[in-house]
Each structure stands twice: as C-alpha cells, then as structure tokens.
Enzyme design. Structure first.
Site, PDB file in Angstrom:
ATOM      1  N   ARG A  61      39.787  39.442  13.297  1.00  0.00           N
ATOM      2  CA  ARG A  61      38.567  38.613  13.188  1.00  0.00           C
ATOM      3  C   ARG A  61      37.257  39.048  13.562  1.00  0.00           C
ATOM      4  O   ARG A  61      36.230  38.761  13.158  1.00  0.00           O
ATOM      5  CB  ARG A  61      38.956  37.064  13.426  1.00  0.00           C
ATOM      6  CG  ARG A  61      37.572  36.113  13.241  1.00  0.00           C
ATOM      7  CD  ARG A  61      38.065  34.542  13.003  1.00  0.00           C
ATOM      8  NE  ARG A  61      38.948  34.105  13.808  1.00  0.00           N
ATOM      9  CZ  ARG A  61      38.803  33.945  15.198  1.00  0.00           C
ATOM     10  NH1 ARG A  61      37.623  34.274  15.823  1.00  0.00           N
ATOM     11  NH2 ARG A  61      39.791  33.410  15.913  1.00  0.00           N
ATOM     12  N   TYR A 114      18.440  34.421  -4.950  1.00  0.00           N
ATOM     13  CA  TYR A 114      19.624  34.314  -5.481  1.00  0.00           C
ATOM     14  C   TYR A 114      20.126  32.748  -5.565  1.00  0.00           C
ATOM     15  O   TYR A 114      19.853  32.041  -4.407  1.00  0.00           O
ATOM     16  CB  TYR A 114      20.717  35.374  -4.729  1.00  0.00           C
ATOM     17  CG  TYR A 114      22.022  35.149  -5.132  1.00  0.00           C
ATOM     18  CD1 TYR A 114      22.407  35.645  -6.461  1.00  0.00           C
ATOM     19  CD2 TYR A 114      23.257  34.594  -4.442  1.00  0.00           C
ATOM     20  CE1 TYR A 114      23.819  35.757  -6.858  1.00  0.00           C
ATOM     21  CE2 TYR A 114      24.498  34.303  -4.830  1.00  0.00           C
ATOM     22  CZ  TYR A 114      24.702  34.924  -5.904  1.00  0.00           C
ATOM     23  OH  TYR A 114      26.180  34.989  -6.518  1.00  0.00           O
ATOM     24  N   ASP A 186      16.758  40.582   1.478  1.00  0.00           N
ATOM     25  CA  ASP A 186      17.977  40.568   0.610  1.00  0.00           C
ATOM     26  C   ASP A 186      17.760  41.705  -0.170  1.00  0.00           C
ATOM     27  O   ASP A 186      17.014  41.931  -1.033  1.00  0.00           O
ATOM     28  CB  ASP A 186      18.301  39.433  -0.241  1.00  0.00           C
ATOM     29  CG  ASP A 186      19.702  39.460  -0.953  1.00  0.00           C
ATOM     30  OD1 ASP A 186      20.157  40.597  -1.261  1.00  0.00           O
ATOM     31  OD2 ASP A 186      20.361  38.497  -1.394  1.00  0.00           O
ATOM     32  N   LYS A 211      28.170  44.176  -4.930  1.00  0.00           N
ATOM     33  CA  LYS A 211      27.665  44.660  -6.324  1.00  0.00           C
ATOM     34  C   LYS A 211      27.373  46.317  -6.320  1.00  0.00           C
ATOM     35  O   LYS A 211      28.238  46.914  -6.301  1.00  0.00           O
ATOM     36  CB  LYS A 211      26.063  43.983  -6.064  1.00  0.00           C
ATOM     37  CG  LYS A 211      26.068  42.307  -5.762  1.00  0.00           C
ATOM     38  CD  LYS A 211      26.879  41.531  -6.949  1.00  0.00           C
ATOM     39  CE  LYS A 211      27.074  40.284  -6.577  1.00  0.00           C
ATOM     40  NZ  LYS A 211      25.806  39.639  -6.544  1.00  0.00           N
TER      41      LYS A 211
HETATM   42  C1  LIG Z   1      25.635  38.390  -5.490  1.00  0.00           C
HETATM   43  C2  LIG Z   1      24.493  38.209  -4.653  1.00  0.00           C
HETATM   44  C3  LIG Z   1      24.475  37.562  -3.342  1.00  0.00           C
HETATM   45  C4  LIG Z   1      25.712  37.000  -3.016  1.00  0.00           C
HETATM   46  O1  LIG Z   1      26.759  37.856  -2.802  1.00  0.00           O
HETATM   47  P1  LIG Z   1      28.327  37.572  -2.685  1.00  0.00           P
HETATM   48  O2  LIG Z   1      29.159  38.881  -2.531  1.00  0.00           O
HETATM   49  O3  LIG Z   1      28.634  37.150  -4.282  1.00  0.00           O
HETATM   50  O4  LIG Z   1      28.622  36.449  -1.973  1.00  0.00           O
HETATM   51  C5  LIG Z   1      23.402  37.669  -2.715  1.00  0.00           C
HETATM   52  N1  LIG Z   1      22.186  38.045  -2.995  1.00  0.00           N
HETATM   53  C6  LIG Z   1      22.088  38.705  -4.190  1.00  0.00           C
HETATM   54  C7  LIG Z   1      20.678  39.363  -4.586  1.00  0.00           C
HETATM   55  C8  LIG Z   1      23.249  38.941  -5.118  1.00  0.00           C
HETATM   56  O5  LIG Z   1      23.046  39.597  -6.341  1.00  0.00           O
END
Ligand SMILES: *Cc1c(COP(=O)(O)O)cnc(C)c1O
Length: 401
Positions: A61, A114, A186, A211
């Site tokens: 962890r 998001y 982000d 992504k």
């Molecule tokens: C998908 C996404 C997230 C969240 O990511 P997860 O891996 O699905 O938890 C956060 N910010 C953006 C811009 C995203 O496209």
C-alpha cells in the site's frame, strides 16, 4: 546517463526514462512485482526502511517497485522533482485536494472541470466547509479577480472536457502565486508531451494515467508531480494511509503503453484536425470545438503553451439528442464509450461521458448542449474515420427525411 536523459526529447523519455533502476536480471522490460510485503533478514535494516531512513519497500500500500518505475517516468516527463501515483485519476485529484484543504479554506476553480472533479467541488468539499468559487472557463480576468481575494488552492484544467476550452496557465499561475495559493493543473488532455504546467508556474500537475498516458483503455491510474518535494511527501502520506494505491499490474500496462506516447498522440492530433475540418463542412453540424482550429476562441493561447493540440475534440449537431441517437450507432470505427485517450476512436454525448454526474440543468449552465458529441480521436487512418462519419450523417439525413 542521467544528464543525457534530462536533455532527451519527450519521445525518447517516454521510452527510456525511469526504467533503468528496475531492470533486474538483465530484463529489458520493467518486471511486475505483485508482492504485497518484503522480507528483511536484518532487523536493523527493516527498521531503517520502515521509518523512511533507508530506501526500500515494506508493504504494497506504501510503495512497489513496478509502481515506482511509473512514478519515475512521469517525474522525468513533467521535469518535476517528485511524483506519486494513485489507483485512478480521481484518486490523484481527491487525495491532492484533501491533503491541503481544511474547513474554512477557499478554492477558486473553473466551471468546466472534469465531471468527477466538479462533483468534489459541488458535493464533497462543501460538506467539509470548504468554499468553492467557480469562474467562467477562459475568462482570465474573472479568475484573477477571485484569486486576488485570497484562496488556498487555484485549481485548473486545460484543455477542458468536453468543449476543449483553453486557460492561459502562465498568466493564471502568476495570479495564484501572487495570492499565495497552491496552483494545481489537471494535465490529462494535453499530456506532458504537449504541455508542461510546472514550467509555466504551476505547483502541482495531475494526470489520469487511464487516458492518453496508458493509451489502451486497459488500466486505471493517476499521478501527481511537483517541484516541491514536500508537497509530494504530504500527498503520498495521505494516499498511503487512505489507500488509493496504484496496482502493480496497472503500472506495468501503463508503462508499456507510455512507450508509444509520442507516436500515438501525434497521430491522434493529426486525425483530430482532419476530422474537425471535415465536420466544419458537414451541414448537420452546428459547431466544432478544437483548439487546433484558427477560429477557436483561444487558439493563440493554445499555440503559445502547447506543442500540439491533442486528440480531443467535440462538435454539436442540429436536432440535439435525437440526431445523436441516430448518428452514433451508425459509426463502425468508433466505440460509443465513456473513456478517452485510447488508440481506438471513442465517441459519446456529454450526458453519458464527461458530465454523466451532472443534471441536464447543470450541463446547460456549463454551456454543454445535449447535442454535443465528444470525440477522442484514435490512431486509425483518418480517411476511414472521415468516411465513417460521412456515411453515418447520410444515414441520419435519410432517417429524418
Ligand atoms: C478521466 C479524467 C479524470 C479522472 O480519471 P480516472 O482515471 O477515470 O479516475 C480526471 N480528469 C480528466 C481531465 C479526465 O479526463
């Protein structure tokens, strides 16, 4: 070697960075180490590692070698001093916010974050008595004005989901620094290949590795990078105790996916621009949103702070959701799915993808029409993708007639 790596281009770093220390037995690929715990014959050494005075692993962890290779790669790509990872992108976002925020604090952010992030701001943080101020995305004066009133965190995302709006990171980071705020960006849509927020003055950069970094829609992950090692230590500590740890198998898949980051993203953005230009000529299309288009309202800012414009675009159709329902099932070379950043093209309306958490009223307030389709461009041949859309539009026109 290390110096040479630092000077290397992104495509080279995506392949090589962060891996060397983990290639045991002469392996050329980072091994998956699923072990949950680690053996110590020397009781003193065990103690030294357990209290953090010596490098090593104690329990899954906290740290894991495969996961650390992923963190080291991201650290190199974002040119950060430190990085820590998470089970998902949302874990990276929530853990980072909860590390720093206390009751009575204030966050300034934009309306188009998001969907999941937006829910943290509208639902969970207010429960903790944290005040959130939402500015119009792309309205820099508004953000500057609100930040100047004082805030603990300035939280940004650019380009945004799903209408790919652009925020000037350098200008906003300067405003945040002046007000003493922690500036968080982000960077999921751009990837470090196209944008490096830390170099533009941000304090912490976050990613959903699910992504574009992973790129194959087969593993979940998240990461936080910073030049402030103390920030990353604090975030790591929150995560190790609260438990949103990245799985070593996911780390392996994402590391493997990242080798082709440059090839994939360059192809995806080439396809995005071609598709955007075709869609502009399609009579059933109302608007096309892509920062690579000269008519995009923030094309100049995008050009200044991004190397490429990325694989995300969206467009709105005449006839709203009824057209969407006819159009999307008729595409052959696209998944109708909620993910993005994969090698396959994915399409979906905001109401089932980026903003599924929001009510129709909330989406309307954010300027997201129900007839908006988000496209994550894959690496297919652009000609096939465009023909696929052309034929699907022909079907819609015949169905309506
Ligand atoms: C998908 C996404 C997230 C969240 O990511 P997860 O891996 O699905 O938890 C956060 N910010 C953006 C811009 C995203 O496209």
């Amino acid at each position: 070697m290390e110096n040479k790596m630092k000077k290397a281009n992104m495509g080279t770093k995506a392949v090589w960075a962060g891996e060397k220390d983990y290639l045991v037995h002469g392996a050329t690929q980072v091994p998956v180490i699923p072990s949950v715990a680690y053996n110590y014959d020397d009781m003193e050494e065990w103690y030294e590692v357990a209290v953090g005075r010596k490098k090593g692993h104690i329990y899954g962890r906290n740290t894991n070698p495969t996961v650390q290779a992923f963190e080291d790669k991201l650290k190199e790509l974002e040119e950060a001093a430190a990085a820590t990872s998470f089970s998902t992108g949302m874990a990276a976002i929530s853990n980072t916010l909860y590390t720093f925020l206390r009751p009575g604090d204030r966050v300034v952010t934009i309306k188009d974050t998001y969907g999941g992030t937006n829910k943290i701001f509208t639902e969970f943080l207010p429960q903790m008595d944290v005040e959130i101020t939402f500015c119009e995305t792309g309205n820099h004066e508004d953000v500057e004005k609100e930040v100047a009133k004082g805030c603990k965190i300035l939280y940004l995302e650019t380009p945004t989901n799903p209408t790919v709006k652009i925020t000037d990171i350098k200008r906003m980071a300067a405003a945040g620094q002046k007000a003493g705020a922690i500036v968080i960006v982000d960077n999921t849509f751009a990837t470090p290949l196209n944008q490096q927020p830390l170099k533009l003055g941000a304090d912490i950069v976050l990613h959903s590795a699910t992504k574009f970094l992973g790129g194959h829609a087969d593993a979940l992950g998240g990461v936080a990078c910073s030049n402030n090692e103390e920030y990353i230590e604090k975030i790591y500590h929150y995560r190790e105790i609260n438990g949103a740890t990245m799985d070593p198998w996911a780390a392996y898949l994402i590391l493997r996916g990242m080798k082709t980051l440059e090839l994939r993203v360059r192809r995806q953005e080439e396809n995005a621009l071609k598709l955007a230009n075709y869609l502009k000529s399609e009579e059933m299309v109302e608007s096309v949103f892509y920062p690579g288009l000269e008519e995009h309202p923030n094309h100049d800012i995008a050009k200044k702070q991004m190397v490429g414009f990325g694989g995300m675009m969206s467009f709105s159709v005449k006839g709203g959701i009824d057209t969407v329902k006819e159009l999307l099932p008729n595409l052959t070379f696209a998944h109708r799915a909620a993910n993005l950043g994969a090698v396959e093209t994915t399409v979906g309306p905001a109401r089932t993808t980026s903003h599924v958490e929001c009510t129709p009223e909330e989406r309307k307030a954010m300027g997201i029409p129900e007839g908006l389709i988000r496209v994550s461009c894959g690496i297919e041949n652009a000609e096939d993708i465009i023909n696929d859309f052309k034929e699907a539009f022909t079907h819609v026109k015949e169905a309506v007639r």
